[in-house]
Write a protein that holds these residues in place. Structure first.
Motif, PDB file in Angstrom:
ATOM      1  N   ILE A  83       0.872  -1.176   0.000  1.00  0.00           N
ATOM      2  CA  ILE A  83       0.000   0.000   0.000  1.00  0.00           C
ATOM      3  C   ILE A  83       0.908   1.223   0.000  1.00  0.00           C
ATOM      4  CG2 ILE A  83      -1.763   1.279   1.260  1.00  0.00           C
ATOM      5  CD1 ILE A  83      -2.665  -1.401   2.423  1.00  0.00           C
ATOM      6  N   ALA A  84       0.879   1.967  -1.090  1.00  0.00           N
ATOM      7  CA  ALA A  84       1.750   3.131  -1.242  1.00  0.00           C
ATOM      8  C   ALA A  84       0.915   4.396  -1.062  1.00  0.00           C
ATOM      9  CB  ALA A  84       2.406   3.114  -2.616  1.00  0.00           C
ATOM     10  N   ILE A  85       1.300   5.182  -0.084  1.00  0.00           N
ATOM     11  CA  ILE A  85       0.490   6.359   0.221  1.00  0.00           C
ATOM     12  C   ILE A  85       1.218   7.633  -0.181  1.00  0.00           C
ATOM     13  CG2 ILE A  85      -0.552   7.689   2.090  1.00  0.00           C
ATOM     14  CD1 ILE A  85      -0.845   4.781   3.410  1.00  0.00           C
ATOM     15  N   ASP A  86       0.528   8.453  -0.922  1.00  0.00           N
ATOM     16  CA  ASP A  86       1.077   9.737  -1.348  1.00  0.00           C
ATOM     17  C   ASP A  86       0.160  10.842  -0.857  1.00  0.00           C
ATOM     18  OD1 ASP A  86       3.521   9.620  -2.702  1.00  0.00           O
ATOM     19  OD2 ASP A  86       2.575   8.717  -4.449  1.00  0.00           O
ATOM     20  N   PRO A  87       0.728  12.027  -0.664  1.00  0.00           N
ATOM     21  CA  PRO A  87      -0.116  13.125  -0.215  1.00  0.00           C
ATOM     22  C   PRO A  87      -1.061  13.596  -1.311  1.00  0.00           C
ATOM     23  CG  PRO A  87       2.182  13.840  -0.451  1.00  0.00           C
ATOM     24  CD  PRO A  87       2.129  12.407  -0.830  1.00  0.00           C
ATOM     25  N   SER A  88      -2.177  14.169  -0.896  1.00  0.00           N
ATOM     26  CA  SER A  88      -3.073  14.772  -1.880  1.00  0.00           C
ATOM     27  C   SER A  88      -3.056  16.273  -1.677  1.00  0.00           C
ATOM     28  CB  SER A  88      -4.489  14.228  -1.722  1.00  0.00           C
ATOM     29  OG  SER A  88      -5.016  14.626  -0.483  1.00  0.00           O
ATOM     30  N   SER A  89      -3.443  16.981  -2.702  1.00  0.00           N
ATOM     31  CA  SER A  89      -3.474  18.437  -2.624  1.00  0.00           C
ATOM     32  C   SER A  89      -4.524  18.891  -1.631  1.00  0.00           C
ATOM     33  CB  SER A  89      -3.794  19.018  -3.994  1.00  0.00           C
ATOM     34  OG  SER A  89      -4.296  20.321  -3.840  1.00  0.00           O
ATOM     35  N   PRO A  90      -4.147  19.763  -0.700  1.00  0.00           N
ATOM     36  CA  PRO A  90      -5.149  20.261   0.233  1.00  0.00           C
ATOM     37  C   PRO A  90      -6.149  21.189  -0.440  1.00  0.00           C
ATOM     38  CG  PRO A  90      -3.024  21.323   0.614  1.00  0.00           C
ATOM     39  CD  PRO A  90      -2.811  20.298  -0.434  1.00  0.00           C
ATOM     40  N   PHE A  91      -5.864  21.619  -1.655  1.00  0.00           N
ATOM     41  CA  PHE A  91      -6.749  22.576  -2.319  1.00  0.00           C
ATOM     42  C   PHE A  91      -7.764  21.908  -3.228  1.00  0.00           C
ATOM     43  CE2 PHE A  91      -2.678  24.748  -1.560  1.00  0.00           C
ATOM     44  CZ  PHE A  91      -3.129  25.621  -0.581  1.00  0.00           C
ATOM     45  N   THR A  92      -7.286  20.999  -4.070  1.00  0.00           N
ATOM     46  CA  THR A  92      -8.217  20.375  -5.013  1.00  0.00           C
ATOM     47  C   THR A  92      -8.572  18.952  -4.612  1.00  0.00           C
ATOM     48  OG1 THR A  92      -6.443  19.454  -6.373  1.00  0.00           O
ATOM     49  CG2 THR A  92      -7.186  21.683  -6.901  1.00  0.00           C
ATOM     50  N   GLY A  93      -7.823  18.382  -3.685  1.00  0.00           N
ATOM     51  CA  GLY A  93      -8.051  16.986  -3.329  1.00  0.00           C
ATOM     52  C   GLY A  93      -7.415  16.033  -4.319  1.00  0.00           C
ATOM     53  N   GLY A  94      -6.870  16.583  -5.401  1.00  0.00           N
ATOM     54  CA  GLY A  94      -6.240  15.730  -6.409  1.00  0.00           C
ATOM     55  C   GLY A  94      -4.886  15.238  -5.941  1.00  0.00           C
ATOM     56  N   ALA A  95      -4.377  14.224  -6.619  1.00  0.00           N
ATOM     57  CA  ALA A  95      -3.095  13.667  -6.219  1.00  0.00           C
ATOM     58  C   ALA A  95      -2.447  12.985  -7.411  1.00  0.00           C
ATOM     59  CB  ALA A  95      -3.274  12.656  -5.092  1.00  0.00           C
ATOM     60  N   VAL A  96      -1.135  13.021  -7.443  1.00  0.00           N
ATOM     61  CA  VAL A  96      -0.410  12.173  -8.387  1.00  0.00           C
ATOM     62  C   VAL A  96       0.291  11.104  -7.569  1.00  0.00           C
ATOM     63  CG1 VAL A  96       1.453  12.027 -10.067  1.00  0.00           C
ATOM     64  CG2 VAL A  96      -0.097  13.967 -10.111  1.00  0.00           C
ATOM     65  N   LEU A  97      -0.101   9.870  -7.831  1.00  0.00           N
ATOM     66  CA  LEU A  97       0.421   8.757  -7.056  1.00  0.00           C
ATOM     67  C   LEU A  97       1.503   8.092  -7.894  1.00  0.00           C
ATOM     68  CD1 LEU A  97      -3.112   7.499  -6.049  1.00  0.00           C
ATOM     69  CD2 LEU A  97      -1.658   9.044  -4.775  1.00  0.00           C
ATOM     70  N   GLY A  98       2.752   8.337  -7.535  1.00  0.00           N
ATOM     71  CA  GLY A  98       3.839   7.973  -8.436  1.00  0.00           C
ATOM     72  C   GLY A  98       4.707   6.813  -7.990  1.00  0.00           C
ATOM     73  N   ASP A  99       4.341   6.176  -6.881  1.00  0.00           N
ATOM     74  CA  ASP A  99       5.246   5.159  -6.339  1.00  0.00           C
ATOM     75  C   ASP A  99       5.364   3.922  -7.219  1.00  0.00           C
ATOM     76  OD1 ASP A  99       5.917   6.603  -4.049  1.00  0.00           O
ATOM     77  OD2 ASP A  99       3.998   6.087  -3.160  1.00  0.00           O
ATOM     78  N   ARG A 100       4.315   3.694  -7.988  1.00  0.00           N
ATOM     79  CA  ARG A 100       4.327   2.498  -8.852  1.00  0.00           C
ATOM     80  C   ARG A 100       5.478   2.507  -9.823  1.00  0.00           C
ATOM     81  NH1 ARG A 100      -0.483  -0.657  -8.864  1.00  0.00           N
ATOM     82  NH2 ARG A 100       0.508  -2.186 -10.158  1.00  0.00           N
ATOM     83  N   ILE A 101       5.867   3.710 -10.242  1.00  0.00           N
ATOM     84  CA  ILE A 101       6.894   3.825 -11.277  1.00  0.00           C
ATOM     85  C   ILE A 101       8.147   3.085 -10.867  1.00  0.00           C
ATOM     86  CG2 ILE A 101       8.375   5.454 -12.498  1.00  0.00           C
ATOM     87  CD1 ILE A 101       6.238   7.492 -12.321  1.00  0.00           C
ATOM     88  N   ARG A 102       8.466   3.149  -9.580  1.00  0.00           N
ATOM     89  CA  ARG A 102       9.714   2.555  -9.121  1.00  0.00           C
ATOM     90  C   ARG A 102       9.565   1.095  -8.728  1.00  0.00           C
ATOM     91  NH1 ARG A 102      11.165   7.288  -9.669  1.00  0.00           N
ATOM     92  NH2 ARG A 102      10.144   8.882  -8.458  1.00  0.00           N
ATOM     93  N   MET A 103       8.385   0.574  -8.953  1.00  0.00           N
ATOM     94  CA  MET A 103       8.183  -0.823  -8.571  1.00  0.00           C
ATOM     95  C   MET A 103       8.133  -1.685  -9.813  1.00  0.00           C
ATOM     96  SD  MET A 103       5.701  -0.360  -5.357  1.00  0.00           S
ATOM     97  CE  MET A 103       6.052   0.934  -4.183  1.00  0.00           C
ATOM     98  N   ALA A 104       9.269  -1.790 -10.458  1.00  0.00           N
ATOM     99  CA  ALA A 104       9.301  -2.444 -11.758  1.00  0.00           C
ATOM    100  C   ALA A 104       9.785  -3.883 -11.689  1.00  0.00           C
ATOM    101  CB  ALA A 104      10.187  -1.652 -12.701  1.00  0.00           C
ATOM    102  N   SER A 105      10.454  -4.244 -10.585  1.00  0.00           N
ATOM    103  CA  SER A 105      11.045  -5.582 -10.531  1.00  0.00           C
ATOM    104  C   SER A 105       9.995  -6.683 -10.546  1.00  0.00           C
ATOM    105  CB  SER A 105      11.874  -5.742  -9.255  1.00  0.00           C
ATOM    106  OG  SER A 105      12.855  -4.766  -9.200  1.00  0.00           O
ATOM    107  N   THR A 106       8.836  -6.365 -10.046  1.00  0.00           N
ATOM    108  CA  THR A 106       7.838  -7.412  -9.886  1.00  0.00           C
ATOM    109  C   THR A 106       6.693  -7.255 -10.866  1.00  0.00           C
ATOM    110  OG1 THR A 106       6.795  -6.061  -8.209  1.00  0.00           O
ATOM    111  CG2 THR A 106       8.327  -7.736  -7.451  1.00  0.00           C
ATOM    112  N   VAL A 107       6.942  -6.447 -11.883  1.00  0.00           N
ATOM    113  CA  VAL A 107       5.893  -6.210 -12.860  1.00  0.00           C
ATOM    114  C   VAL A 107       5.542  -7.500 -13.587  1.00  0.00           C
ATOM    115  CG1 VAL A 107       6.079  -5.473 -15.257  1.00  0.00           C
ATOM    116  CG2 VAL A 107       5.753  -3.794 -13.454  1.00  0.00           C
TER     117      VAL A 107
END
Lengths: 138, 357
Positions: B81-105
Motif C-alpha cells: 500500500i503506497a500512500i502519497d499526499p493529496s493536494s489540500p486545495f483540489t483533493g487531487g493527487a499524483v500517485l507515483g510510487d508504482r513507477i519505481r516498482m518495476a522488478s515485480t511487474v
C-alpha cells in the motif's frame, strides 16, 4: 453509511505504453487531472501492455488514459483491452487514447472499446470535462 | 460484481479484481463497506505488516520494490500500500510510487495499491488499516505500507504496521536532529539507504549514538539484543563494551545499510524484520500493540460516527456556514454552538443511564 459519499474521487491512470519516450503530454495531462481533483496514477515510461493492465486492475481505476505517439496503437491498445477483459475490468473502465492517431485507425479502436480519442490540439478542459461526464458510476 | 457477499467470496477466492474493488469501497466509504470489513475480520491474521517511512527521495519505493522481489523469490506473496499526499486545495493527487516498482511487474502475486489522503480527518489511517485487512484476508503473506513520514497523520498510518522501518538518507545529520522527535521515535529498524554515498558512515554513527543514549524514545533503550549484533559487527569502529553493560530483553533498534537500487542489504533488512517479529511475539508486545491499535480504531470509528450524526443536526440549524457567520458577527461563540448541538445527545445518553439504573 452515514459518512457520506463525498469521499468519492475519480481515479485515473495515465499510461505510456511501448517504445515511446515522449511523455511531456502525459505529464501535462497528469498534472491537469490532479488539479481537477482526480487521483492520478502515472505509469512511467516504456510499459508493456500487461503491466498497464496489472496496474489498472490493482488500482481499480475509473479511467485509463493511454498516451501513444509511436504509431503502435493498433497493436498495443487491443492488447490492453483484451487484458482488461480477462480480469473483468473492461466494461466499467473508461479507456481514453491520446496522441497521434490517424483518422482511419480511430474506428477500429472505438470498436475495441475505447471511449474517446484525443488528438493534437485537444484542450485540457475538454478532456477533463469528458472524464467528469463519462467516468463510470460504480 | 453486484452484491457485497459475492465480492467477499471472490476476494477470498483470490480474484484480484475483487480485492481491488473492496479496497475502493473502503477508500470511498461506500455504502455497506463497514459490513464488508466486519466480515473480512474473520479471515485475517496471517500476514506480517511492515511499514516503510522516510523523507521524500530517501528511496522508499525502490526499497519496497526490492523487498517485494526478494519475498517473491522466497515464495511469499506480497501486498503493497503506497500512500502519497493529496493536494489540500483540489483533493487531487499524483500517485507515483508504482513507477519505481518495476522488478515485480507482470507478477500478479505482488499487489500494489496507491492511496491518497483525500483530506479526511484521521480517516486515512483507518482506511489503510482496513485495506491491510483486505489484503490479509486475500491471503498475502507480507504487507508493506509505504508512506512519507511527515506529520502525525502519516505516523498514525505507519503505526498500523507491526514493524516500522525508517529510512535515513546519508549526510542528513541535521535532518536527524529535526526528525528526532518525530519519525525516528517510531523506528523498529533504521535503514541507511544509498549507503554507497559519501557520508553514510557518519549517518550510521550518528544514529548509533542516538540509540545508545536512549535518546530516541522508549522503544530504543534497553540492552543490546542479539539481533543487531551482526549489523554492529559489520562496523569496525564499534565499541563492543557498551553493549555488555545491560543484558535486558528490550529491542534495540538495529541499523541496516542498503543500496536499494542494487538490492544490497535487502536480505539483512528482511532478517531484521523477522527478528523483530520474533521479538514482538516472544515478549508479548505484539498482543499489546494489536490491542492498542484496535482501541484506536474503535475510537476513530466512534468519532466519525458521532461526527456524521451531528452533520444532520448542523444542517437543521442552518448549516455550518451560517453558524460560523453568527460567530463572526459576535452573536455567539464556537463553544456555545458546540454545546447546544451536543445537548440533545447528552440528554439521550442521560436517559439511557437512568433506564439502566
Amino acid at each position: 453509511m452515514s459518512a457520506g459519499s463525498d469521499q468519492q474521487s475519480i481515479r485515473c491512470m495515465v499510461a505510456k505504453v511501448g517504445l515511446d519516450g515522449h511523455d511531456r503530454g502525459a505529464h501535462v495531462i497528469a498534472r491537469a487531472f490532479r488539479d481537477a481533483g482526480f487521483e492520478v496514477i502515472y505509469s512511467g515510461l516504456h510499459k508493456g501492455p500487461e503491466e498497464i493492465v496489472q496496474a489498472a486492475v490493482q488500482e481499480d481505476v475509473d479511467v485509463l488514459g493511454i498516451s501513444i505517439l509511436s504509431g503502435a496503437h493498433d497493436t498495443l491498445v487491443p492488447k490492453i483491452m483484451d487484458g482488461l477483459e480477462e480480469y473483468g475490468a473492461k466494461e466499467d473502465t473508461l479507456v481514453l487514447v491520446g496522441g497521434v492517431i490517424p483518422e482511419e485507425d480511430r474506428q477500429p479502436l472505438r470498436d475495441d472499446g475505447v471511449a474517446a480519442i484525443f488528438g493534437p490540439g485537444t484542450s485540457i478542459e475538454e478532456t477533463i470535462e469528458f472524464v467528469r461526464e463519462n467516468a463510470p458510476e460504480r | 460484481m453486484s452484491s457485497d457477499e459475492e465480492l467477499l467470496e471472490a476476494l477470498l477466492a483470490g480474484e484480484h479484481r475483487a480485492l481491488a474493488r473492496v479496497i475502493s469501497k473502503i477508500e470511498n466509504r461506500s455504502p455497506g463497506y463497514r459490513d464488508l470489513v466486519s466480515e473480512i475480520y474473520a479471515h485475517t491474521g496471517g500476514a506480517d505488516v511492515i511499514g516503510i517511512t522516510g523523507s521524500p527521495g530517501a528511496g522508499k519505493s525502490t526499497l519496497v520494490d526490492k523487498l517485494a522481489e526478494t519475498y517473491r523469490d522466497r515464495g511469499e506473496t506480497v501486498g503493497v500500500i503506497a500512500i502519497d499526499p493529496s493536494s489540500p486545495f483540489t483533493g487531487g493527487a499524483v500517485l507515483g510510487d508504482r513507477i519505481r516498482m518495476a522488478s515485480t511487474v507482470g507478477d500478479m502475486d505482488v499487489f500494489v495499491r496507491s492511496m491518497s489522503a483525500r483530506g479526511t480527518l484521521g480517516g486515512l489511517s483507518t482506511a489503510t488499516a482496513d485495506a491491510v485487512k483486505a489484503m490479509d484476508a486475500f491471503g498475502k503473506d507480507k504487507i508493506i505500507i509505504e508512506t512519507v513520514g511527515a506529520g502525525q497523520n502519516e505516523i498514525d498510518i505507519v503505526r498500523t504496521a507491526d514493524t516500522v522501518a525508517v529510512l535515513v538518507p546519508p549526510g542528513s545529520g541535521d535532518d536527524i536532529q529535526t526528525l528526532k522527535a518525530g519519525i525516528l521515535e517510531i523506528a523498529d529498524v533504521f535503514v541507511v539507504n544509498k549507503a554507497d554515498r559519501p557520508g553514510s558512515d557518519r549517518t550510521v554513527q550518528e544514529l548509533r549514538d542516538m540509540i545508545q543514549l536512549g535518546d530516541g524514545g522508549g522503544g530504543m533503550s534497553g540492552g543490546d539484543g542479539h539481533h543487531s549484533q551482526e549489523v554492529i559487527d559489520a562496523h569496525d569502529d564499534w565499541d563492543g563494551e557498551v553493549a555488555d553493560v545491560e543484558e535486558t530483553a528490550g529491542w534495540t533498534t538495529p541499523i541496516v545499510e542498503t543500496v536499494a537500487t542494487k538490492g544490497e542489504g535487502v536480505d539483512d533488512l528482511i532478517s531484521e524484520f523477522a527478528n523483530h517479529r520474533t521479538y514482538l511475539v516472544d515478549s508479548g508486545e505484539h498482543a499489546e500493540q494489536v490491542r492498542g491499535r484496535y482501541a484506536e480504531e474503535i475510537r476513530t470509528l466512534l468519532r466519525e460516527d458521532v461526527h456524521a450524526l451531528l452533520e444532520d443536526r448542523l444542517a437543521e440549524r442552518g448549516g455550518i456556514d451560517d453558524l460560523a457567520e453568527s460567530v463572526r458577527q459576535g452573536e455567539t461563540d464556537p463553544y456555545s454552538i458546540a454545546g447546544e448541538l451536543l445537548d440533545p445527545v447528552e440528554d439521550c445518553l442521560d436517559e439511557l443511564e437512568t433506564e439502566d439504573a
